[in-house]
Design a protein around this motif. Sequence first.
Motif, mmCIF file in Angstrom:
data_model
loop_
_atom_site.group_PDB
_atom_site.id
_atom_site.type_symbol
_atom_site.label_atom_id
_atom_site.label_comp_id
_atom_site.label_asym_id
_atom_site.label_seq_id
_atom_site.Cartn_x
_atom_site.Cartn_y
_atom_site.Cartn_z
ATOM 1 N N CYS A 27 14.329 42.421 -27.308
ATOM 2 C CA CYS A 27 14.665 41.009 -27.978
ATOM 3 C C CYS A 27 14.589 39.824 -26.918
ATOM 4 O O CYS A 27 15.278 39.991 -25.994
ATOM 5 C CB CYS A 27 15.905 40.986 -28.588
ATOM 6 S SG CYS A 27 16.265 39.403 -29.673
ATOM 7 N N CYS A 87 19.688 39.687 -34.415
ATOM 8 C CA CYS A 87 20.120 38.093 -34.456
ATOM 9 C C CYS A 87 18.947 37.314 -34.792
ATOM 10 O O CYS A 87 19.331 36.158 -34.953
ATOM 11 C CB CYS A 87 20.223 37.636 -32.668
ATOM 12 S SG CYS A 87 18.470 37.734 -31.959
ATOM 13 N N GLU A 136 16.147 36.582 -34.235
ATOM 14 C CA GLU A 136 15.089 35.943 -33.195
ATOM 15 C C GLU A 136 13.564 36.232 -33.637
ATOM 16 O O GLU A 136 13.456 37.344 -34.072
ATOM 17 C CB GLU A 136 15.325 36.540 -31.989
ATOM 18 C CG GLU A 136 14.422 35.842 -30.764
ATOM 19 C CD GLU A 136 14.910 34.246 -30.379
ATOM 20 O OE1 GLU A 136 15.952 33.924 -30.576
ATOM 21 O OE2 GLU A 136 14.219 33.833 -29.335
ATOM 22 N N THR A 144 21.717 43.546 -28.568
ATOM 23 C CA THR A 144 20.976 44.566 -28.070
ATOM 24 C C THR A 144 20.278 44.266 -26.562
ATOM 25 O O THR A 144 19.836 45.304 -26.134
ATOM 26 C CB THR A 144 19.309 44.660 -28.747
ATOM 27 O OG1 THR A 144 18.500 43.311 -28.435
ATOM 28 C CG2 THR A 144 19.331 44.900 -30.436
ATOM 29 N N CYS A 193 14.003 39.966 -35.202
ATOM 30 C CA CYS A 193 15.230 40.930 -34.638
ATOM 31 C C CYS A 193 16.249 41.118 -35.965
ATOM 32 O O CYS A 193 16.747 40.318 -36.392
ATOM 33 C CB CYS A 193 15.872 40.273 -33.443
ATOM 34 S SG CYS A 193 17.122 41.397 -32.809
HETATM 35 ZN ZN ZN Z 1 17.856 40.045 -31.053
#
Ligand code: ZN
Length: 156
Positions: A111, A140, A142, A118, A137
């Motif tokens: 990530c 989160c 992302e 992570t 992700c």
């Molecule tokens: Zn992430």
Amino acid sequence: MSDTDRELRVSKIRNGTVIDHLAAGQALNVLALLGIDGSGGESVSVGMNVPSDKLAKKDIVKVEDRELSQSEVDVLAVIAPEATINIVREYDVVEKKRIDRPESVDGVLSCPNRNCITNDDEPIRTRFAVLDDALRCDYCGEIVREEEVATHLDVA
Ligand code: ZN
Ligand code: CTP
């Protein structure tokens, strides 16, 4: 000279995997994905910008004595959807896999968000949901755009 003969510029293999019909320029990304940097002792042949029937030019990667894991096939499906995976045994192509776009890619990408859980010291397997032209992700949120995927390969 037939196109098949022309391809023989990259030798046939006895056992292993041929990743064929890669878009020109993808061979090095595929090697990164497979964690191949020459130090592992594998026999690997790479053709770049070789003539092809189906594509104007293609890349091709042949890895001896190795078959790909499902995670590797999944990320390949995202970065190289046009690729064909051929399993070779005793010189014959015994299986031709068309790769399907996966719903998620697990354990192969890192990530880019440094604050993502992570990226803490705890060993957490990454997981990205596959969207239309990006990955997200699971931890989160992302976003990794498809063209950036190759730069986030989590190769040990
Ligand atoms: Zn992430
Ligand atoms: N190949 C190889 N070693 C072998 C057999 C095949 O490296 N012992 C490679 C061929 O050079 C080709 C790919 O694996 O790049 C697929 O082989 P094959 O199915 O025989 O070729 P095509 O019919 O041309 O494949 P496609 O229809 O996918 O284009």
